[in-house]
Design a protein around this motif. Structure first.
Motif, PDB file in Angstrom:
ATOM      1  N   HIS A 262       0.846  -1.191   0.000  1.00 39.07           N
ATOM      2  CA  HIS A 262       0.000   0.000   0.000  1.00 39.07           C
ATOM      3  C   HIS A 262       0.883   1.244   0.000  1.00 39.07           C
ATOM      4  CE1 HIS A 262      -3.060   2.904   1.013  1.00 39.07           C
ATOM      5  NE2 HIS A 262      -3.968   1.982   0.763  1.00 39.07           N
ATOM      6  N   ARG A 383       4.174  -4.178   7.229  1.00 41.49           N
ATOM      7  CA  ARG A 383       3.016  -3.295   7.439  1.00 41.49           C
ATOM      8  C   ARG A 383       2.351  -2.941   6.105  1.00 41.49           C
ATOM      9  NH1 ARG A 383       2.467  -1.240  12.573  1.00 41.49           N
ATOM     10  NH2 ARG A 383       4.301  -1.481  13.896  1.00 41.49           N
ATOM     11  N   TYR A 386       0.329  -5.841   5.061  1.00 39.72           N
ATOM     12  CA  TYR A 386      -0.863  -5.958   5.914  1.00 39.72           C
ATOM     13  C   TYR A 386      -1.972  -5.050   5.380  1.00 39.72           C
ATOM     14  CZ  TYR A 386      -3.583  -6.398  10.230  1.00 39.72           C
ATOM     15  OH  TYR A 386      -4.566  -6.670  11.144  1.00 39.72           O
ATOM     16  N   ALA A 387      -1.563  -3.814   5.035  1.00 40.64           N
ATOM     17  CA  ALA A 387      -2.556  -2.835   4.591  1.00 40.64           C
ATOM     18  C   ALA A 387      -3.264  -3.285   3.318  1.00 40.64           C
ATOM     19  CB  ALA A 387      -1.869  -1.487   4.369  1.00 40.64           C
ATOM     20  N   ASN A 388      -2.591  -4.092   2.517  1.00 42.08           N
ATOM     21  CA  ASN A 388      -3.239  -4.596   1.302  1.00 42.08           C
ATOM     22  C   ASN A 388      -3.831  -5.997   1.485  1.00 42.08           C
ATOM     23  OD1 ASN A 388      -3.104  -2.392  -0.289  1.00 42.08           O
ATOM     24  ND2 ASN A 388      -1.545  -3.144  -1.689  1.00 42.08           N
ATOM     25  N   GLY A 389      -3.802  -6.486   2.701  1.00 45.97           N
ATOM     26  CA  GLY A 389      -4.520  -7.719   3.009  1.00 45.97           C
ATOM     27  C   GLY A 389      -3.720  -9.006   2.880  1.00 45.97           C
ATOM     28  N   TYR A 390      -2.452  -8.907   2.527  1.00 44.12           N
ATOM     29  CA  TYR A 390      -1.660 -10.143   2.345  1.00 44.12           C
ATOM     30  C   TYR A 390      -1.074 -10.580   3.686  1.00 44.12           C
ATOM     31  CZ  TYR A 390      -2.180  -8.767  -2.524  1.00 44.12           C
ATOM     32  OH  TYR A 390      -2.709  -8.397  -3.744  1.00 44.12           O
ATOM     33  N   ARG A 391      -1.924 -11.048   4.560  1.00 41.37           N
ATOM     34  CA  ARG A 391      -1.509 -11.368   5.936  1.00 41.37           C
ATOM     35  C   ARG A 391      -0.471 -12.500   5.968  1.00 41.37           C
ATOM     36  NH1 ARG A 391      -5.863  -9.264   9.179  1.00 41.37           N
ATOM     37  NH2 ARG A 391      -6.406  -7.391   8.040  1.00 41.37           N
ATOM     38  N   GLU A 392      -0.491 -13.346   4.953  1.00 38.81           N
ATOM     39  CA  GLU A 392       0.441 -14.475   4.946  1.00 38.81           C
ATOM     40  C   GLU A 392       1.904 -14.030   4.771  1.00 38.81           C
ATOM     41  OE1 GLU A 392      -1.724 -13.693   2.633  1.00 38.81           O
ATOM     42  OE2 GLU A 392      -1.052 -14.127   0.595  1.00 38.81           O
ATOM     43  N   GLU A 393       2.108 -12.739   4.449  1.00 37.34           N
ATOM     44  CA  GLU A 393       3.473 -12.225   4.255  1.00 37.34           C
ATOM     45  C   GLU A 393       3.925 -11.313   5.395  1.00 37.34           C
ATOM     46  OE1 GLU A 393       5.151 -13.456   1.937  1.00 37.34           O
ATOM     47  OE2 GLU A 393       3.651 -14.208   0.512  1.00 37.34           O
TER      48      GLU A 393
END
Lengths: 716, 162
Positions: A262, A383, A386-393
């Motif tokens: 993001h 971070r 995270y903001a773009n939703g790729y929690r697995e990274e």
């Protein structure tokens, strides 16, 4: 100007003016199959160099631990393809080749077929004295068409302390034998006088010398394979394809940034410290990462501590390598690993800082704060994922590195010196979706291993009494950090040995993320004049590790002796006797998220596996669990967690009240010396940090941080 | 890459995926619509009338209120003010020097002359939102100021007078 200098100048012009490495991807677009086929064959060549070379070396670092990497470079020194292995060195051999070109090596001493140049000067390329690289030119019908190179991390350098990691080095001259771009082989034959220099210049020459032959072997493999590929594909296709591979990566990296991160400004801070007696100083490693909408990644390290006479800093090539290493592992992992990665990223490292020292005399043995900012840069990337939703990274911080060093006469009566390197299997970071892996790896080498205990016992006389997972080592969190390794050693088989250690300052070692706790501080125990021989002779129990309470370790309770605790794990080498015991630990990973949101089933699993303790289960995770059956009492757990929330509200204060109190502490200059020295150094060297600091604390005009050492001089 | 099934992404958010399923997500080409999908799923879960613009970090979101202002909000409903200011300025703070022995023990406690812990809690639900590892008197770290594509920074700053 030499022909290669002209080529290099032209390359720089192309990149600056066009903003790209190659104007058009004609081969990729015209014949993509042939284009990718050649690349896969180049990767095969660097991979086979890696696999064969590690078997040529006698060093466990290369053989067992994978601290080795090979690559192919353009004539101007840009990386085209790299093998697996020690990825932090994506850029270091590039810098070496460019440095030789700029210095006019093409004329003198010349780049002949069969010449091999060696470098371990980190101001030219590399991270510190143990990082040793070799490159050889590849010629085709009178033209230099590329370079083959390899790099190893060698466990002994001939420094003032054994083992290459020298936590008390005051200058470059404490760190060992530097050979800055020196020709070590001609006509594919190693120069004998060079070997004599090494035999008499360092403590365990076998590692250095066999690593050298391993790198020459690997570089020869690449050279031979590449000539075969040129025969097959044509020299023009080969040269153009190499440039297109770099541009292809640059474009793909830019697209990746735009797609997964993001846009915004991200800020993190890494910390390390110098532990030089009398000038102990915290080191500040801030990173401001900007993700632009166009897909550019800018890392700005304004505010980095100034360089100093200690080894917890790095050179510009080190910081480049560390940031690239983090970016490759967390962002560009599936792209072609080459110069194109660097072209997609901007780095701003202040001159004179601990990431860009003002002269080559400044020691760099421990990297220190450059590793800190490298890892903090990984947090910033997390971070943005995270903001773009790729929690697995998304992940917290990787472990710090620490181990013991030793030198003297080994169990066979031979001179030796080396460090143990089992920290290549430290605890990994906790992530946004699962716990960090235990004893798994390190940031600087994604494929690192700890090596078999028996191998370490062959090259270092101390014997393992225990090698255990560091219970509760990883930072606590909803997903905890991975636990590292802690080993307990017995000095045996030699009457001439000194034991030292290296690590960090007594700081929390790996920060957590988004509510997770950091891993604890590093530490080492040394027990001298122990009764361990008596315990063994009498068949008494002997310790198998630290036990459940780090404040009262089993080995200290069970073995009588003079026990010394070394906070931070840095210890100057001191003589040891047979029967002495000592510990060494690797780092642990940071935790992710609020610990009282941890699934009680995960706490139970950790108890079953003996990697957490009942104390931690109750006090940190607020999980009520039966010590015998390990059944979780859900109601009691919820009550404990609610009580913790109420306690937080009771003990914490609103941010503005907290700031008002802290401002008073600051105005009174009431800070410990390591902290005060850090502020004094950074406020004096960075106008931008000084402004931000004064604004945050609403400091009166003219306020100055006292010089803590100036004061002490006045007192004296 | 098309969107992954909603249930898979819900399970990802709730930590219900196995390590193999996580690895599969890590290996696949990234699904370009993930940000939109997560915002949609979180909007459904939280049931807020104000649209969520961004998942800032654990528990915290940037939402757009009816008057067009964009604020940081905790999933418990607690608000932290304009997203261009550090949300930590509106949090509860607890500084921990380690001497209480309640988190790290023995030699794992850092020397407070070098390093302390600064814990930030939500004033509403007391969730631990961040733990800073800093020396004493260090300014709050402003971890993330997002750049929204529909709001060029200069124009936004002028409009709000910040």
């Amino acid at each position: 100007m030499t022909p290669l200098q002209e080529q290099l100048r032209e390359r720089d012009r192309r990149v600056t003016e066009l903003g790209r490495y190659e104007e058009k991807l004609e081969l990729k677009e015209g014949d993509p199959i042939r284009f990718e086929l050649l690349y896969s064959k180049i990767v095969q060549s660097v991979t086979s160099a890696h696999e064969v070379a590690r078997l040529v070396s006698a060093s466990p670092m290369s053989r067992e631990l994978g601290e080795i990497i090979f690559g192919l470079y353009t004539p101007e020194g840009d990386a085209v393809a790299l093998s697996r292995g020690l990825l932090i060195h994506v850029h270091t051999m590039s810098r070496m080749i460019k440095w030789m070109i700029e210095q006019g090596y093409e004329d003198d001493p010349g780049f002949a077929e069969g010449d091999y140049y060696f470098n371990n000067d980190p101001y030219i390329g590399g991270a510190h004295c143990p990082d040793q690289m070799i490159v050889t030119p590849i010629w085709w019908e009178g033209d230099l068409v590329g370079w083959a190179g390899g790099l190893t991390h060698t466990p002994e350098t001939g420094g003032s302390e054994p083992g290459g990691f020298i936590p008390f080095a005051r200058s470059r001259f404490d760190e060992g034998l530097f050979l800055p771009c020196v020709k070590v082989a001609e006509n594919d034959r190693v120069k004998r006088d060079l070997e004599v220099l090494v035999e008499r210049g360092i403590r365990s020459p076998i590692f250095w010398l066999t690593d050298n032959r391993a790198k020459i072997t690997g570089a020869q493999i690449i050279r031979t394979e590449v000539k075969g590929l040129i025969q097959q594909f044509g020299v023009d296709f080969f040269g153009k394809a190499c440039r297109e591979y770099i541009e292809d990566t640059r474009l793909a990296a830019q697209q990746r940034i735009r797609k997964v991160l993001h846009p915004g400004v991200y800020r993190e801070v890494g910390w390390r410290g110098s532990v030089m007696p009398g000038s102990e100083t915290l080191l500040h490693g801030p990173v401001a990462m900007t993700v632009t909408r166009e897909g550019r990644l800018v890392f700005d390290y304004e505010g980095l501590s100034p360089a100093g006479k200690h080894p917890f800093q790095g050179t510009l090539p080190t910081i480049e390598g560390l940031v690239m290493n983090v970016a490759i592992q967390h962002l560009f992992y599936d792209l072609k690993h080459n110069e194109g990665v660097l072209l997609a990223v901007d780095l701003k490292v202040p001159e004179g800082s601990a990431g860009n020292p003002p002269s080559i005399f400044y020691p760099t043995a421990l990297w220190g704060i450059t590793y800190g900012v490298g890892l903090a840069s990984g947090q910033a990337i997390s971070r943005a994922y995270y903001a773009n939703g790729y929690r697995e990274e998304v992940h917290a911080t990787s472990a710090l590195s620490s181990a013991y060093t030793a030198g003297g006469l080994d169990q066979y009566g031979r001179p030796f010196g080396a460090h143990n390197f089992e920290f290549a299997a430290a605890g990994l970071f906790g992530t946004a979706v699962m716990d960090g892996l235990d004893t798994a790896g390190v940031e600087f080498n994604p494929e690192g291993e700890m090596g078999d205990a028996e191998i370490w016992e062959q090259i270092l006389p101390p014997m393992y009494l225990a090698r255990e997972i560091h219970t509760d080592g990883g930072g606590y969190g909803k997903y905890r950090g991975g636990n590292g390794v802690q080993s307990l050693y017995l000095v045996w088989g030699t009457k001439d040995i000194e034991i030292g250690g290296f690590g960090a300052a007594p700081i929390y070692s790996a920060p957590g993320l988004m509510g997770g706790y950091p891993a604890g501080a590093l530490y080492m125990w040394v027990g001298s004049r122990t009764n361990i021989r008596q315990l063994i002779a009498e068949g008494q129990p002997i310790p198998s590790g630290e036990g459940e309470d780090p404040a009262s370790p089993d080995f200290v309770r069970m073995v009588e002796g003079r026990w010394e605790l070394i906070p931070g794990h840095n210890r100057i080498g001191r003589p040891a006797r047979e029967g002495d015991l000592f510990t060494a630990m690797t780092g642990d990973g940071g935790g992710f998220g609020d610990p009282i949101e941890r699934d009680p089933a995960l706490v139970r699993r950790d108890l079953e596996n003996l990697v957490t303790t009942p104390w931690t289960a109750r006090h940190v995770y607020c999980v009520a669990i039966d010590p015998e059956s390990l059944e979780v009492n859900q109601e009691e757990t919820e009550r404990l967690r609610q009580a913790r929330r109420e306690e937080r509200k009771r003990t914490a204060v609103p941010a503005q009240e907290y700031k008002a109190r802290q401002r008073e502490v600051l105005l009174q200059n009431d800070l410990a010396k390591p902290t005060a020295r850090m502020y004094h150094g950074v406020l004096g060297s960075s106008e931008a940090f000084r402004r931000a600091f004064a604004e945050f604390w609403e400091l009166p005009d003219g306020w100055q941080m006292n010089d803590p050492d100036g004061e002490s001089e006045e007192v004296a | 890459m098309p969107e992954n099934p909603d249930q898979l992404i819900r399970d990802l958010l709730r930590g219900r995926l196995s390590s193999l399923e996580i690895e599969r997500l890590q290996r696949q080409d990234k699904d370009a619509g993930r940000a939109r999908q997560i915002l949609r799923l979180e909007q459904e879960r939280l049931g807020w009338s104000d649209p969520i613009l961004l998942c800032l970090q654990e528990h915290l979101y940037v939402v757009e209120q009816a008057d067009g202002s964009r604020v940081v909000r905790c999933d418990c409903g607690q608000e932290f003010g304009d997203y261009r200011r550090n949300w930590k300025e509106a949090a509860l703070v607890h500084e921990r020097d380690g001497s209480d022995g309640e988190v790290h023990r023995g030699p794992r406690i850092a020397d407070p002359g070098w390093s302390i812990l600064r814990e930030f809690y939500c004033p509403g639900c007391a969730a631990q939102l961040d733990v800073e590892v800093v020396p004493r008197a260090y300014p709050f770290i402003f971890n993330f100021q997002p750049d929204f594509a529909d709001r060029p920074e200069a124009e936004e700053a002028e409009r709000s007078g910040l």
